[in-house]
Design an enzyme around this catalytic site. Structure first.
Site, short mmCIF file in Angstrom:
data_model
loop_
_atom_site.label_atom_id
_atom_site.label_comp_id
_atom_site.label_asym_id
_atom_site.label_seq_id
_atom_site.Cartn_x
_atom_site.Cartn_y
_atom_site.Cartn_z
N GLY A 43 0.81 -1.21 0.00
CA GLY A 43 0.00 0.00 0.00
C GLY A 43 0.84 1.26 0.00
O GLY A 43 2.08 1.21 0.01
N ALA A 44 0.15 2.41 0.00
CA ALA A 44 0.85 3.70 -0.04
C ALA A 44 1.72 3.88 1.20
O ALA A 44 2.89 4.26 1.11
CB ALA A 44 -0.17 4.83 -0.15
N ARG A 72 -3.91 -11.26 -2.82
CA ARG A 72 -3.83 -10.63 -4.15
C ARG A 72 -2.40 -10.30 -4.53
O ARG A 72 -2.03 -10.33 -5.70
CB ARG A 72 -4.63 -9.30 -4.15
CG ARG A 72 -6.11 -9.40 -4.11
CD ARG A 72 -6.74 -8.00 -4.16
NE ARG A 72 -6.49 -7.23 -2.94
CZ ARG A 72 -7.27 -7.25 -1.87
NH1 ARG A 72 -8.36 -7.97 -1.87
NH2 ARG A 72 -6.99 -6.53 -0.79
N CYS A 97 -3.86 10.66 10.68
CA CYS A 97 -2.94 11.62 10.03
C CYS A 97 -3.26 13.08 10.34
O CYS A 97 -2.37 13.87 10.65
CB CYS A 97 -2.93 11.38 8.53
SG CYS A 97 -4.56 11.21 7.82
N HIS A 131 -1.72 16.74 3.40
CA HIS A 131 -2.93 17.36 3.94
C HIS A 131 -2.60 18.79 4.39
O HIS A 131 -1.48 19.06 4.82
CB HIS A 131 -3.40 16.63 5.20
CG HIS A 131 -3.99 15.27 4.97
ND1 HIS A 131 -4.24 14.73 3.73
CD2 HIS A 131 -4.39 14.33 5.87
CE1 HIS A 131 -4.77 13.52 3.87
NE2 HIS A 131 -4.86 13.25 5.16
P1 A2P Z 1 -3.01 -5.73 -1.30
O1 A2P Z 1 -2.19 -4.81 -2.14
O2 A2P Z 1 -2.61 -7.17 -1.45
O3 A2P Z 1 -4.49 -5.49 -1.43
P2 A2P Z 1 -3.68 1.19 0.70
O4 A2P Z 1 -4.05 1.82 2.02
O5 A2P Z 1 -2.65 1.98 -0.05
O6 A2P Z 1 -4.90 0.87 -0.12
O7 A2P Z 1 -2.98 -0.23 1.05
C1 A2P Z 1 -3.61 -1.21 1.83
C2 A2P Z 1 -2.62 -2.32 2.13
O8 A2P Z 1 -3.27 -3.27 2.97
C3 A2P Z 1 -2.16 -3.10 0.91
O9 A2P Z 1 -0.83 -3.53 1.11
C4 A2P Z 1 -3.11 -4.26 0.89
O10 A2P Z 1 -2.61 -5.41 0.24
C5 A2P Z 1 -3.20 -4.55 2.36
N1 A2P Z 1 -4.40 -5.34 2.67
C6 A2P Z 1 -5.68 -5.01 2.40
N2 A2P Z 1 -6.51 -6.01 2.84
C7 A2P Z 1 -5.72 -6.94 3.41
C8 A2P Z 1 -5.97 -8.19 4.04
N3 A2P Z 1 -7.21 -8.66 4.19
N4 A2P Z 1 -4.92 -8.90 4.50
C9 A2P Z 1 -3.66 -8.43 4.36
N5 A2P Z 1 -3.36 -7.26 3.77
C10 A2P Z 1 -4.38 -6.52 3.29
#
Ligand code: A2P
Length: 349
Positions: free
Chosen positions: A16-17, A43, A132, A245
């Site tokens: 993620g970000a 994913r 944040c 922000h």
């Molecule tokens: P993934 O990329 O596999 O979906 P952001 O806030 O930028 O959207 O990032 C969210 C982060 O949290 C990503 O790394 C995402 O992985 C991860 N994430 C979201 N849902 C899950 C989950 N159920 N289990 C583990 N990681 C998750």
């Protein structure tokens, strides 16, 4: 743990970000990482991301993910933190959690290292990283509040797309392109188009009409400042900015706070940079705050409508000090003070 020891770190939400920034900060700040695990959802399993010149495999988080891990930096949303934090703590790791899942739990310290570092000492496995907008506001208000107590805060925020994650940032760019081509912009991360638009923060509303983001600023600031009576009212707005922000803040003090004094205090406050060029009408902007560690504060002026109030304006990188940097600073604090392992006695905050 000796200061020289390296520790095993996991990033939960590594794709993620905020996860991306956590990885970059661990590297650029020379955090003593013995081994780095990158965890995300199924994913992303099988992807590789680079760390210290090596490709690291992204794994789907599972029961076994936290074995021999000393520290988990979690930024994968509240439900993922709720699902995995206990497992990580039972495995012996300290968890610094960027979600809102545990922030108001009295047993969980809510920490901004420049404001309340001592709270981190009492953790029982989980330390929460504040919201944040709360972090950015607290960075500007705390140096003043320590010298002259603030009794009321009125804030309006101008929040970037990054607060809603990496996909939301991409979506704003896609929307802008679509609109410029005369097409209907796609809206998936947000309920409305954000490009060339803005809207009140779309988190759930309470019966008083405040959204969750606004109540985070109220409740988290009170907890961090140990000021349960502090009067705070916020209006949170999402704006088409990518990653920093901004906030307009009105502070009512118990006694008058001279503008010159406030300026001097903020010029010397850790993690704050005073940005004011009154001749040029140049003040903090998200474009200047993006990618920077400091919260940019300026346009400090006497509130014309109240003798004990000041107005100020700030911009701060939401992903950095608003999230990943604050988390890494907490991690640095735990290592430096030998606080990684929980203390025996729980203390409420
Ligand atoms: P993934 O990329 O596999 O979906 P952001 O806030 O930028 O959207 O990032 C969210 C982060 O949290 C990503 O790394 C995402 O992985 C991860 N994430 C979201 N849902 C899950 C989950 N159920 N289990 C583990 N990681 C998750």
């Amino acid at each position: 743990m000796p200061l020289s020891s390296k520790i095993s770190v996991a990033i939960l939400g590594a794709t993620g970000a905020v996860g991306t920034e956590l990885r970059e900060l661990l590297q650029s700040r020379n955090f003593p990482v013995a081994q780095l695990k990158l965890l995300a959802s199924p994913r992303s399993a099988g992807r590789h991301l680079s760390f210290q010149g090596e490709d690291v495999l992204v794994e789907a988080v599972s029961e076994n993910s936290f074995k021999n891990v000393d520290l988990v930096l979690a930024s994968a949303g509240g439900s993922t933190s709720k699902a995995w934090a206990a497992t990580a703590v039972e495995s012996g790791a300290a968890v610094i959690d960027n979600s809102s899942a545990f922030r108001l739990n009295p047993e969980v310290p809510l920490v901004i290292p420049e404001v309340n570092p001592e709270a981190a000492a009492t953790h029982q496995g989980i330390i929460a990283n504040p919201n944040c907008t709360t972090i950015l506001m607290a960075m500007a208000v705390w140096p003043l509040h320590q010298v002259q107590p603030v009794q009321r805060i009125i804030a309006a925020t101008y929040q970037s797309a990054s607060g809603a994650g990496a996909r939301a940032m991409e979506e704003v760019k896609t929307q802008a392109k679509a609109i410029l081509q005369g097409e209907t912009p796609p809206t998936e991360s947000f309920p409305y188009p954000l490009a060339f638009n803005l809207f009140p923060h779309n988190s759930p509303l309470n019966e008083q009409g405040y959204c969750q983001e606004e109540m985070k600023m109220v409740n988290e600031t009170r907890k961090i400042f140990k000021a349960p009576q502090l009067r705070i009212s916020a209006t949170c707005v999402r704006v088409p900015v990518l990653r920093a922000h901004s906030e307009a803040i009105n502070l009512e003090f118990t006694e008058p706070m001279p503008v010159a004094k406030a300026r001097e205090l903020l010029a010397n406050a850790p993690g704050v940079r005073l940005v004011e060029d009154w001749q040029a009408n140049y003040f903090p902007m998200p474009i200047d705050a993006s990618g920077r560690d400091e919260v940019l504060v300026g346009r400090i002026r006497q509130d014309l409508s109240h003798p004990r109030s000041l107005e100020l304006w700030l911009s701060g990188d939401q992903i950095r000090k608003g999230a990943a940097l604050n988390a890494v600073q907490i991690a640095e604090l735990l290592v430096a003070r030998n606080w990684l392992k929980p203390t025996a006695v729980a203390v409420s905050h």
